[in-house]
Enzyme design. Structure first.
Site, mmCIF file in Angstrom:
data_model
loop_
_atom_site.group_PDB
_atom_site.id
_atom_site.type_symbol
_atom_site.label_atom_id
_atom_site.label_comp_id
_atom_site.label_asym_id
_atom_site.label_seq_id
_atom_site.Cartn_x
_atom_site.Cartn_y
_atom_site.Cartn_z
ATOM 1 N N ARG A 87 91.693 60.187 1.151
ATOM 2 C CA ARG A 87 91.610 59.493 2.444
ATOM 3 C C ARG A 87 92.981 59.152 3.028
ATOM 4 N NH1 ARG A 87 86.522 60.914 3.713
ATOM 5 N NH2 ARG A 87 84.910 59.622 2.802
ATOM 6 N N SER A 118 82.485 55.101 7.022
ATOM 7 C CA SER A 118 82.659 54.321 5.791
ATOM 8 C C SER A 118 83.674 53.212 6.002
ATOM 9 C CB SER A 118 83.129 55.230 4.653
ATOM 10 O OG SER A 118 82.159 56.213 4.360
ATOM 11 N N GLU A 132 88.799 51.430 4.610
ATOM 12 C CA GLU A 132 89.102 52.791 5.066
ATOM 13 C C GLU A 132 89.298 52.821 6.577
ATOM 14 O OE1 GLU A 132 86.796 57.073 5.180
ATOM 15 O OE2 GLU A 132 86.724 55.892 3.352
#
Length: 301
Positions: A178, A226, A296
């Site tokens: 990520r 998310s 995130e």
């Protein structure tokens, strides 16, 4: 104390407008993000080509600005943004295909790039099927699934760094879970290196990934994807479910009953409602499992 509102001189606005930029004042950020949350930005500037981007960076180099992709993984403050929000449009949305390569601007939609790959019998981007947003944002955050990421298909990335244009190969891009090494850069173009789909299996993979997202994620309610990164060996969604937090509400924001790592805007939610739920999740997961969660989504104030 409220931060001072930003001001752009009228001659600078004229210069940017002459280069094809669209300059908006006090633009509601709720209109530019998938969460449908956020107050006004002092200025919202749409930049259509590289010449305009280069000039913008020279003119506004000392001002506070934030580069916005598709707005699919951000939470804007209820007070808005004291500075300039920048969105790349026009030429930055273009996509071209050459043999097994796809060259696209950072403002191109992932869905359009995936369509181009499909139409040219190219495989390698199925992992982003169903993910909203732009190429720039996806490469910056190394979007994908738990077992495969967009970085696997990246050949090179063109960026602006310290007012200079650079071409960075995949090996030097600093990709990780990520994340990428483009924190202090502005991504302008991306080249994907794909493979010819001789077995014609790409449609099946795309359909499978899309169906899984439809079944497991609240795609029909405003959200930002998310909320937290998955810790090693753990699924945040499952941890949240085991902590009994699914369905919990704060104002008009709710932890999704379909997937615990999603917070949805049920209609009229404020950023503070979402932040209340984020803090609740962090506290409960730390208390119950001893795990510290990392967000995130980007929280922009």
């Amino acid at each position: 104390m409220e931060k001072r509102r930003g001001v752009i001189r009228s001659d600078l606005i004229e210069t940017l407008s002459s280069l094809g930029c669209r300059v908006l004042k006090d633009e509601p950020l709720s209109m530019h993000c998938s969460f449908k949350i956020g107050g006004p930005s002092d200025f919202f500037i749409e930049i259509p080509n590289e010449r305009a981007l280069s000039e913008f960076l020279k003119i506004i180099s000392d001002d506070r600005f934030y580069m916005l992709g598709g707005g699919t993984n951000v939470l804007f403050s209820d007070d808005g943004y004291r500075g300039i929000i920048v969105c790349l449009t026009g030429d930055f949305k273009e996509i071209s295909v050459s043999e097994d390569k796809i060259l696209c601007g950072s403002g191109a939609l992932l869905s359009d790039v995936l369509k181009a790959a499909y139409e040219n019998s190219l495989t390698g981007l199925e992992c982003v099927a169903g993910i909203p947003g732009t190429v720039g944002g996806a490469v910056y955050g190394n979007a994908g699934r738990r077992d495969k990421w967009i970085s696997a298909a990246v050949k090179s990335v063109e960026v602006y760094k310290n007012l200079k244009k650079e071409l960075i190969n995949k090996e030097k891009a600093g990709f990780g879970y990520r994340k990428s090494g483009f924190e202090n850069c502005i991504i302008s173009k991306v080249v994907f290196s794909l493979k010819k789909d001789v077995k014609n299996s790409r449609l099946k993979k795309i359909s499978k990934n899309m169906q899984k997202r439809l079944e497991t994620q609240p795609l029909n309610t405003p959200n930002a994807g998310s909320i937290f990164k998955n810790p090693d060996r753990f699924s945040v969604g499952k941890l949240i479910e085991e902590a009994g937090l699914r369905g919990k509400c704060a104002g008009k924001a709710q932890i999704s009953g379909l997937h615990g790592n999603f917070i949805v805007n049920t209609g009229g939610a404020f950023a503070e409602d979402v932040l209340t739920l984020i803090n609740l999740i962090k506290e409960k997961i730390k208390e119950k499992f001893g795990i510290s969660l990392e967000t995130e989504i980007k929280i922009i104030k």
